[in-house]
Design a protein around this motif. Structure first.
Motif, PDB file in Angstrom:
ATOM      1  N   ASN A   1      -2.476   6.616  -2.516  1.00 27.76           N
ATOM      2  CA  ASN A   1      -1.974   7.062  -1.223  1.00 27.76           C
ATOM      3  C   ASN A   1      -2.976   6.600  -0.172  1.00 27.76           C
ATOM      4  OD1 ASN A   1      -1.187   8.352   1.095  1.00 27.76           O
ATOM      5  ND2 ASN A   1      -1.367  10.426   0.294  1.00 27.76           N
TER       6      ASN A   1
ATOM      7  N   THR B   1      -3.198   7.018   2.890  1.00 29.75           N
ATOM      8  CA  THR B   1      -3.460   7.921   4.011  1.00 29.75           C
ATOM      9  C   THR B   1      -4.259   9.149   3.594  1.00 29.75           C
ATOM     10  OG1 THR B   1      -1.393   9.156   3.699  1.00 29.75           O
ATOM     11  CG2 THR B   1      -1.327   7.208   5.122  1.00 29.75           C
TER      12      THR B   1
ATOM     13  N   SER C   1       1.251   3.107  -2.241  1.00 29.99           N
ATOM     14  CA  SER C   1       2.538   3.736  -1.927  1.00 29.99           C
ATOM     15  C   SER C   1       2.796   3.744  -0.429  1.00 29.99           C
ATOM     16  CB  SER C   1       2.579   5.161  -2.471  1.00 29.99           C
ATOM     17  OG  SER C   1       1.594   5.964  -1.858  1.00 29.99           O
ATOM     18  N   ARG C   2       4.060   3.573  -0.061  1.00 30.56           N
ATOM     19  CA  ARG C   2       4.466   3.654   1.344  1.00 30.56           C
ATOM     20  C   ARG C   2       4.869   5.064   1.734  1.00 30.56           C
ATOM     21  NH1 ARG C   2       7.177  -0.899  -0.641  1.00 30.56           N
ATOM     22  NH2 ARG C   2       9.120   0.302  -0.751  1.00 30.56           N
ATOM     23  N   SER C   3       5.200   5.876   0.741  1.00 29.63           N
ATOM     24  CA  SER C   3       5.633   7.253   0.956  1.00 29.63           C
ATOM     25  C   SER C   3       5.522   7.978  -0.371  1.00 29.63           C
ATOM     26  CB  SER C   3       7.088   7.301   1.450  1.00 29.63           C
ATOM     27  OG  SER C   3       7.960   6.814   0.431  1.00 29.63           O
TER      28      SER C   3
ATOM     29  N   ASP D   1       7.980   9.438  -1.970  1.00 31.37           N
ATOM     30  CA  ASP D   1       9.093   8.987  -2.804  1.00 31.37           C
ATOM     31  C   ASP D   1       8.786   7.643  -3.454  1.00 31.37           C
ATOM     32  OD1 ASP D   1      10.682  11.208  -2.426  1.00 31.37           O
ATOM     33  OD2 ASP D   1      11.804  10.358  -0.749  1.00 31.37           O
ATOM     34  N   HIS D   2       8.160   6.758  -2.698  1.00 29.91           N
ATOM     35  CA  HIS D   2       7.777   5.460  -3.254  1.00 29.91           C
ATOM     36  C   HIS D   2       6.745   5.636  -4.362  1.00 29.91           C
ATOM     37  CE1 HIS D   2       5.774   1.304  -2.732  1.00 29.91           C
ATOM     38  NE2 HIS D   2       6.857   1.172  -3.485  1.00 29.91           N
TER      39      HIS D   2
ATOM     40  N   THR E   1      -0.234  13.974  -3.395  1.00 29.45           N
ATOM     41  CA  THR E   1      -0.041  12.804  -4.246  1.00 29.45           C
ATOM     42  C   THR E   1       0.012  13.206  -5.716  1.00 29.45           C
ATOM     43  OG1 THR E   1      -1.192  11.393  -2.643  1.00 29.45           O
ATOM     44  CG2 THR E   1      -1.004  10.564  -4.896  1.00 29.45           C
TER      45      THR E   1
ATOM     46  N   GLU F   1       3.023  19.407   0.590  1.00 25.05           N
ATOM     47  CA  GLU F   1       3.891  18.331   1.063  1.00 25.05           C
ATOM     48  C   GLU F   1       5.277  18.776   1.483  1.00 25.05           C
ATOM     49  OE1 GLU F   1       3.119  15.217   1.718  1.00 25.05           O
ATOM     50  OE2 GLU F   1       1.053  15.622   1.147  1.00 25.05           O
TER      51      GLU F   1
END
Length: 293
Positions: free
Chosen positions: A9, A11, A40-42, A44-45, A68, A273
């Protein structure tokens, strides 16, 4: 030798994720393990990447914080694919509950040679949010509101964002009437929050449920009743040691399925989250995930 897929992740903790993985990755490769890295972009990804890696018989490394870990662990729940954690977020509470080391060399040793341990996960369902599976806890009340403030803080990070978020949430909180059903038995009270905990920790090293165990097939249900704000802040300070559970304003139950309802649209969260409102149901999935520890 184990083959790893690290799901990062980017971020979580700023540059902390990349830095945390860098040294561990060097040690894993030096020992002869295979390692591939995916960003990962999100969430869900991240779940999608994890599922694909698990299907290829790879150990999935969740590199980031509790969100995450919860998202990726939830995606692997029930699949038999093993999960490894590289803590790199603000709280890292599930890693703390497992007793994982923080030093790169010790963590790499766990990932290389640790035995997969069966741990419980939590299935979370509500009318307004898709079914999801998380690892640590589901919480509905002032703590969920505080976490929302912390997640959206732009100028503060780490512990400071949690404290600032908590102050904002408590300052504007009004008494809420809860109806909590634990394994079919209904309990009502007015108060601040209800937490269905698999892990004993949440909110940056706070021992919300000191007796919770990640492998006992039960959720610890912590209900914090109405109290003057001054007393509530004293109770919050006791979360560090777990002494709050001895207060008469705190009630702890245990069960396999917990439904939380309230007399207004109280927010709930799960592993930092999920952001939605009650009603919500949390059900334990015993031994559904294998974690290296």
């Amino acid at each position: 030798m184990r083959q790893f897929t690290a799901v990062v992740n980017p971020t979580a903790g700023g540059a902390t994720s990349a830095a945390a993985l860098l040294e561990v990755a060097r040690l894993l490769r030096a020992a002869g393990a295979g390692l591939e890295t995916e960003y990962s972009r999100s969430l869900d990804h991240a779940r999608e990447i994890a599922r694909r890696a698990g299907e290829r018989d790879r150990v999935v490394l969740a590199v980031g914080g509790d969100g995450t870990a919860g998202g990726i662990g939830g995606a692997l729940s029930g699949t038999g694919a093993p999960l490894g954690l590289v803590p790199a977020g603000r709280g890292n509470d599930f890693a703390r509950a497992l007793g994982l080391p923080t030093a790169p060399a010790a963590l790499a040793e766990v990932l290389l040679r640790g035995e997969p341990r069966p741990v419980d996960t939590i299935e979370v369902t509500s009318a307004l949010h898709d079914r999801t599976v998380v690892l640590g806890s589901v919480y509905a009340g002032v703590d969920a509101l505080a976490n929302r403030h912390a997640n959206h803080a732009r100028l503060l990070r780490g512990t400071a964002s949690y404290y600032s978020g908590a102050l904002r949430a408590v300052a504007g909180w009004r008494a809420t009437r809860y109806r909590v059903t634990v394994d079919g038995a209904e309990h009502t009270f007015s108060g601040y929050t209800t937490v269905a905990a698999n892990s004993g920790y949440y909110g940056f090293n706070r021992r919300i449920a000191p007796s919770a165990r990640v492998d006992d097939g039960l959720l610890d249900v912590v209900m914090i009743h109405q109290a003057p704000r001054r007393l509530f802040f004293a109770l919050m300070n006791e979360l560090g040691s777990g002494a709050h559970v001895r207060r008469p304003q705190v009630r702890v139950l245990r069960g396999r399925e917990v439904r939380i309802e309230a007399d207004r649209a109280v927010p709930y969260g799960a592993d930092g989250e999920v952001e939605a409102v009650v009603p919500v149901t949390a059900r334990v999935l015993p031994g559904a995930l294998r974690v290296l520890c």
